[in-house]
Design a protein around this motif. Structure first.
Motif, PDB file in Angstrom:
ATOM      1  N   LEU A 152       0.828  -1.210   0.000  1.00 36.75           N
ATOM      2  CA  LEU A 152       0.000   0.000   0.000  1.00 36.75           C
ATOM      3  C   LEU A 152       0.861   1.259   0.000  1.00 36.75           C
ATOM      4  CD1 LEU A 152      -2.960  -0.594   2.493  1.00 36.75           C
ATOM      5  CD2 LEU A 152      -3.047  -0.464   0.016  1.00 36.75           C
ATOM      6  N   GLY A 153       1.942   1.213   0.796  1.00 39.93           N
ATOM      7  CA  GLY A 153       2.857   2.351   0.831  1.00 39.93           C
ATOM      8  C   GLY A 153       3.466   2.610  -0.529  1.00 39.93           C
ATOM      9  N   PHE A 154       3.840   1.515  -1.217  1.00 43.06           N
ATOM     10  CA  PHE A 154       4.394   1.613  -2.573  1.00 43.06           C
ATOM     11  C   PHE A 154       3.374   2.271  -3.497  1.00 43.06           C
ATOM     12  CE2 PHE A 154       5.118  -0.215  -6.805  1.00 43.06           C
ATOM     13  CZ  PHE A 154       6.477  -0.019  -6.958  1.00 43.06           C
ATOM     14  N   ALA A 155       2.100   1.795  -3.415  1.00 43.71           N
ATOM     15  CA  ALA A 155       1.043   2.331  -4.269  1.00 43.71           C
ATOM     16  C   ALA A 155       0.813   3.808  -3.987  1.00 43.71           C
ATOM     17  CB  ALA A 155      -0.245   1.540  -4.065  1.00 43.71           C
ATOM     18  N   LEU A 156       0.785   4.153  -2.681  1.00 46.98           N
ATOM     19  CA  LEU A 156       0.531   5.542  -2.285  1.00 46.98           C
ATOM     20  C   LEU A 156       1.575   6.478  -2.871  1.00 46.98           C
ATOM     21  CD1 LEU A 156      -1.065   7.433  -0.190  1.00 46.98           C
ATOM     22  CD2 LEU A 156       0.902   7.064   1.266  1.00 46.98           C
ATOM     23  N   ILE A 157       2.850   6.116  -2.699  1.00 46.89           N
ATOM     24  CA  ILE A 157       3.932   6.967  -3.184  1.00 46.89           C
ATOM     25  C   ILE A 157       3.912   7.034  -4.708  1.00 46.89           C
ATOM     26  CG2 ILE A 157       6.419   7.267  -3.269  1.00 46.89           C
ATOM     27  CD1 ILE A 157       5.129   7.817  -0.602  1.00 46.89           C
ATOM     28  N   LEU A 158       3.675   5.876  -5.343  1.00 45.57           N
ATOM     29  CA  LEU A 158       3.680   5.860  -6.802  1.00 45.57           C
ATOM     30  C   LEU A 158       2.563   6.735  -7.356  1.00 45.57           C
ATOM     31  CD1 LEU A 158       5.769   4.316  -8.328  1.00 45.57           C
ATOM     32  CD2 LEU A 158       4.083   2.621  -8.942  1.00 45.57           C
ATOM     33  N   PHE A 159       1.403   6.690  -6.677  1.00 46.23           N
ATOM     34  CA  PHE A 159       0.267   7.504  -7.124  1.00 46.23           C
ATOM     35  C   PHE A 159       0.578   8.997  -6.971  1.00 46.23           C
ATOM     36  CE2 PHE A 159      -3.773   9.692  -6.186  1.00 46.23           C
ATOM     37  CZ  PHE A 159      -4.381   9.491  -7.403  1.00 46.23           C
ATOM     38  N   ALA A 160       1.058   9.357  -5.765  1.00 41.78           N
ATOM     39  CA  ALA A 160       1.363  10.767  -5.523  1.00 41.78           C
ATOM     40  C   ALA A 160       2.436  11.259  -6.487  1.00 41.78           C
ATOM     41  CB  ALA A 160       1.833  10.944  -4.079  1.00 41.78           C
ATOM     42  N   PHE A 161       3.452  10.432  -6.666  1.00 40.16           N
ATOM     43  CA  PHE A 161       4.602  10.811  -7.476  1.00 40.16           C
ATOM     44  C   PHE A 161       4.218  10.939  -8.947  1.00 40.16           C
ATOM     45  CE2 PHE A 161       8.763   9.672  -9.463  1.00 40.16           C
ATOM     46  CZ  PHE A 161       9.466  10.753  -8.981  1.00 40.16           C
ATOM     47  N   SER A 162       3.382  10.002  -9.444  1.00 38.19           N
ATOM     48  CA  SER A 162       3.024  10.085 -10.855  1.00 38.19           C
ATOM     49  C   SER A 162       2.099  11.268 -11.115  1.00 38.19           C
ATOM     50  CB  SER A 162       2.390   8.784 -11.341  1.00 38.19           C
ATOM     51  OG  SER A 162       1.288   8.465 -10.551  1.00 38.19           O
ATOM     52  N   SER A 163       1.259  11.610 -10.126  1.00 38.66           N
ATOM     53  CA  SER A 163       0.418  12.801 -10.296  1.00 38.66           C
ATOM     54  C   SER A 163       1.279  14.048 -10.412  1.00 38.66           C
ATOM     55  CB  SER A 163      -0.533  12.974  -9.116  1.00 38.66           C
ATOM     56  OG  SER A 163      -1.046  11.757  -8.707  1.00 38.66           O
ATOM     57  N   ILE A 164       2.322  14.118  -9.546  1.00 40.33           N
ATOM     58  CA  ILE A 164       3.207  15.284  -9.613  1.00 40.33           C
ATOM     59  C   ILE A 164       3.956  15.304 -10.943  1.00 40.33           C
ATOM     60  CG2 ILE A 164       5.208  16.397  -8.568  1.00 40.33           C
ATOM     61  CD1 ILE A 164       4.326  15.219  -5.895  1.00 40.33           C
ATOM     62  N   ARG A 165       4.400  14.114 -11.387  1.00 42.39           N
ATOM     63  CA  ARG A 165       5.207  14.068 -12.619  1.00 42.39           C
ATOM     64  C   ARG A 165       4.405  14.483 -13.842  1.00 42.39           C
ATOM     65  NH1 ARG A 165       9.328   9.179 -13.729  1.00 42.39           N
ATOM     66  NH2 ARG A 165       9.961  10.398 -15.510  1.00 42.39           N
ATOM     67  N   GLU A 166       3.094  14.136 -13.854  1.00 39.38           N
ATOM     68  CA  GLU A 166       2.278  14.544 -14.997  1.00 39.38           C
ATOM     69  C   GLU A 166       2.220  16.053 -15.106  1.00 39.38           C
ATOM     70  OE1 GLU A 166      -1.546  12.790 -15.336  1.00 39.38           O
ATOM     71  OE2 GLU A 166      -0.730  10.923 -16.124  1.00 39.38           O
ATOM     72  N   ARG A 167       2.161  16.726 -13.943  1.00 39.58           N
ATOM     73  CA  ARG A 167       2.147  18.190 -13.970  1.00 39.58           C
ATOM     74  C   ARG A 167       3.519  18.753 -14.282  1.00 39.58           C
ATOM     75  NH1 ARG A 167      -2.119  20.758 -10.301  1.00 39.58           N
ATOM     76  NH2 ARG A 167      -3.780  19.260 -10.593  1.00 39.58           N
ATOM     77  N   LEU A 168       4.534  18.056 -13.817  1.00 35.13           N
ATOM     78  CA  LEU A 168       5.912  18.518 -14.001  1.00 35.13           C
ATOM     79  C   LEU A 168       6.285  18.604 -15.478  1.00 35.13           C
ATOM     80  CD1 LEU A 168       7.718  19.140 -11.634  1.00 35.13           C
ATOM     81  CD2 LEU A 168       8.804  16.939 -11.910  1.00 35.13           C
ATOM     82  N   GLU A 169       5.610  17.792 -16.294  1.00 32.83           N
ATOM     83  CA  GLU A 169       5.916  17.793 -17.724  1.00 32.83           C
ATOM     84  C   GLU A 169       5.660  19.151 -18.353  1.00 32.83           C
ATOM     85  OE1 GLU A 169       3.877  14.756 -19.864  1.00 32.83           O
ATOM     86  OE2 GLU A 169       4.992  13.197 -18.793  1.00 32.83           O
ATOM     87  N   HIS A 170       4.704  19.903 -17.777  1.00 31.33           N
ATOM     88  CA  HIS A 170       4.364  21.202 -18.345  1.00 31.33           C
ATOM     89  C   HIS A 170       5.083  22.341 -17.638  1.00 31.33           C
ATOM     90  CE1 HIS A 170       1.394  19.028 -20.557  1.00 31.33           C
ATOM     91  NE2 HIS A 170       0.910  18.545 -19.442  1.00 31.33           N
ATOM     92  N   ALA A 171       5.908  22.013 -16.661  1.00 32.21           N
ATOM     93  CA  ALA A 171       6.601  23.063 -15.924  1.00 32.21           C
ATOM     94  C   ALA A 171       7.871  23.460 -16.670  1.00 32.21           C
ATOM     95  CB  ALA A 171       6.950  22.561 -14.528  1.00 32.21           C
ATOM     96  N   PRO A 172       8.242  24.743 -16.578  1.00 36.11           N
ATOM     97  CA  PRO A 172       9.469  25.198 -17.244  1.00 36.11           C
ATOM     98  C   PRO A 172      10.711  24.770 -16.464  1.00 36.11           C
ATOM     99  CG  PRO A 172       8.436  27.026 -16.114  1.00 36.11           C
ATOM    100  CD  PRO A 172       7.544  25.851 -15.897  1.00 36.11           C
TER     101      PRO A 172
END
Lengths: 201, 236
Positions: A152-172
């Motif tokens: 569950l901890g793995f899933a939690l971090i992966l979910f949070a991290f991938s959400s951030i990374r999707e936004r990071l793609e559009h960051a300068p």
């Protein structure tokens, strides 16, 4: 044996001793499949699944076969073989039972054999000595619960991290920091936040 | 002569152009987990040198006898055997290192570099090139994690300790800097691993980008000169 033991086991393995951020297990899939939320979720479900079954099987194998025969020194070889064959078995079963689930998880399953999170959690469970602390069968359930919490901890971090990374793609982001380096910085900040959770224990 | 040159190339590619950590991004778990100090990094590196070289040699020498559909399980068993050997040796001769590395010693089995070299190189090449390839890759890995270890230890504690984990016979520390800049406690913790690796990767990226730009500019200049020469020819 009360329910608090299980709650503590889940919470501590999920948050306080998070396998990615405090133990660095499973960093390869953490960086590899975290660029899309769906991919990250598929991987997480597959990891939870295999982690729980692998912990159950290896616990029994260790205490009923390896320890009585005093051949616990081959535990690493035995565990990795168990995990490899388990992954194959799970893949076959899923393929037979649900085509839809297989489509979702199928590509992640072969990657799991070499995911250090699985072998790591299995080894940690054996090292923790639940057997001595809670008795044979209670220890078994604590080990499985701990593995579930770690998943569950793995899933939690992966979910949070991938959400951030999707936004990071559009960051300068500066050219040389694009991709993995900036993701690692995000991971570092998340790891800092998780140090705070250690205080709760 | 040519063969010797090729072997040299196999050796150096693991250290520079195909460095497992900084270029291929393989084996991240140990690179983050055991690099809090230089000595633990070096210790892990030595174990990986041992396992990777020997597993490459063994796999390449039996590569013709392994049936095609069980290659991966066979490789894993070979690697796990060598890992078990180093685990016992470490426990016997370097107990402090054994305690410090903990579960990361059995986890060498699932280090992607080792299985990666087995499938990508040792299973297709002769014994000597495989030995050289394994040695080069493992040394590249060791140098990379030692670099991370040095940075984390210097900036985290201001000193480099020796003799704590490796059985050197002497103990002490060098480079004792007493400055708040070299006492960043988080660098020795989990967050520091991610941070230092990020900085190093960004540094190598920026160098690569600069190199590519230089090459591009050079090519442009050459093309321009050529065009100018051609134009001259035409006018002449």
């Amino acid at each position: 044996m009360s329910a608090t033991v299980f709650v503590t086991a889940i919470l501590s393995s999920m948050l306080i001793n998070n396998i990615i951020l405090t133990r660095f297990l499973g960093v390869c899939p953490f960086l590899g499949v975290s660029n899309r939320i769906e991919k990250a979720m598929g991987m997480s479900v597959a990891v939870i699944f295999v982690m729980v079954i692998a912990s159950a099987v290896t616990y029994l194998l260790y205490y009923y076969v390896l320890a009585p025969l005093e051949i616990s020194y081959i535990s690493t070889i035995a565990f990795i073989l168990i995990i490899a064959s388990l992954v194959q078995l799970v893949e076959m079963v899923i393929k037979k039972v649900s085509k839809k689930l297989y489509k979702g998880l199928g590509i992640y399953l072969p990657l799991i054999t070499t995911n250090c999170a699985i072998l790591g959690v299995v080894e940690l469970n054996i090292n923790a000595g639940f057997n001595a602390e809670y008795g044979m069968w209670n220890g078994f359930f604590v080990a499985v619960t701990t593995a579930f919490g770690a998943g569950l901890g793995f899933a939690l971090i992966l979910f949070a991290f991938s959400s951030i990374r999707e936004r990071l793609e559009h960051a300068p982001v500066p050219e040389s920091w694009k991709g993995i380096p900036v993701s690692l910085v995000v991971a570092a900040i998340m790891a800092l936040a998780f140090i705070g959770l250690g205080g709760i224990a | 002569m040519n063969e010797k040159l090729n072997l040299m190339k196999e050796f150096t590619k693991g250290i520079v152009s195909e460095n497992p950590i900084f270029v291929m991004l393989l084996g991240m778990c140990p690179a983050l987990a055991v690099t809090a100090t230089l000595e633990t990094s070096l210790g892990m590196g030595l174990l990986v040198i041992f396992v990777l070289t020997l597993s490459n040699v063994l796999i390449s020498s039996v590569r013709k006898f392994i049936p095609e559909n069980v290659t991966i399980p066979a490789f894993i068993v070979v690697i796990a055997t060598f890992v078990t050997i180093v685990r016992m040796l470490t426990q016997a001769y370097a107990p402090a290192l054994f305690d410090a590395l903990g579960i990361y010693i059995p986890l060498i089995v699932v280090n992607c570099i080792i299985l990666g070299r087995a499938t990508a190189f040792a299973s297709k090449n002769k014994v000597l090139p495989s030995l050289i390839d394994g040695l080069g890759m493992a040394i590249g890995f060791t140098l990379a994690i030692s670099l991370i270890g040095i940075l984390r230890e210097i900036f985290g504690t201001g000193a480099i300790a020796y003799g704590v984990y490796l059985p050197l016979g002497i103990q002490g520390s060098i480079l004792n800097i007493d400055s708040p800049l070299f006492n960043i406690a988080i660098l020795t913790g989990p967050a520091g691993g991610f941070l230092i690796l990020a900085v190093l990767l960004a540094f190598f990226n920026s160098r690569k980008i600069k190199k590519a730009e230089k090459l591009k500019a050079e090519r442009k200049r050459l093309a321009k000169e050529k065009r100018a020469a051609k134009a001259k020819e035409v006018t002449a």
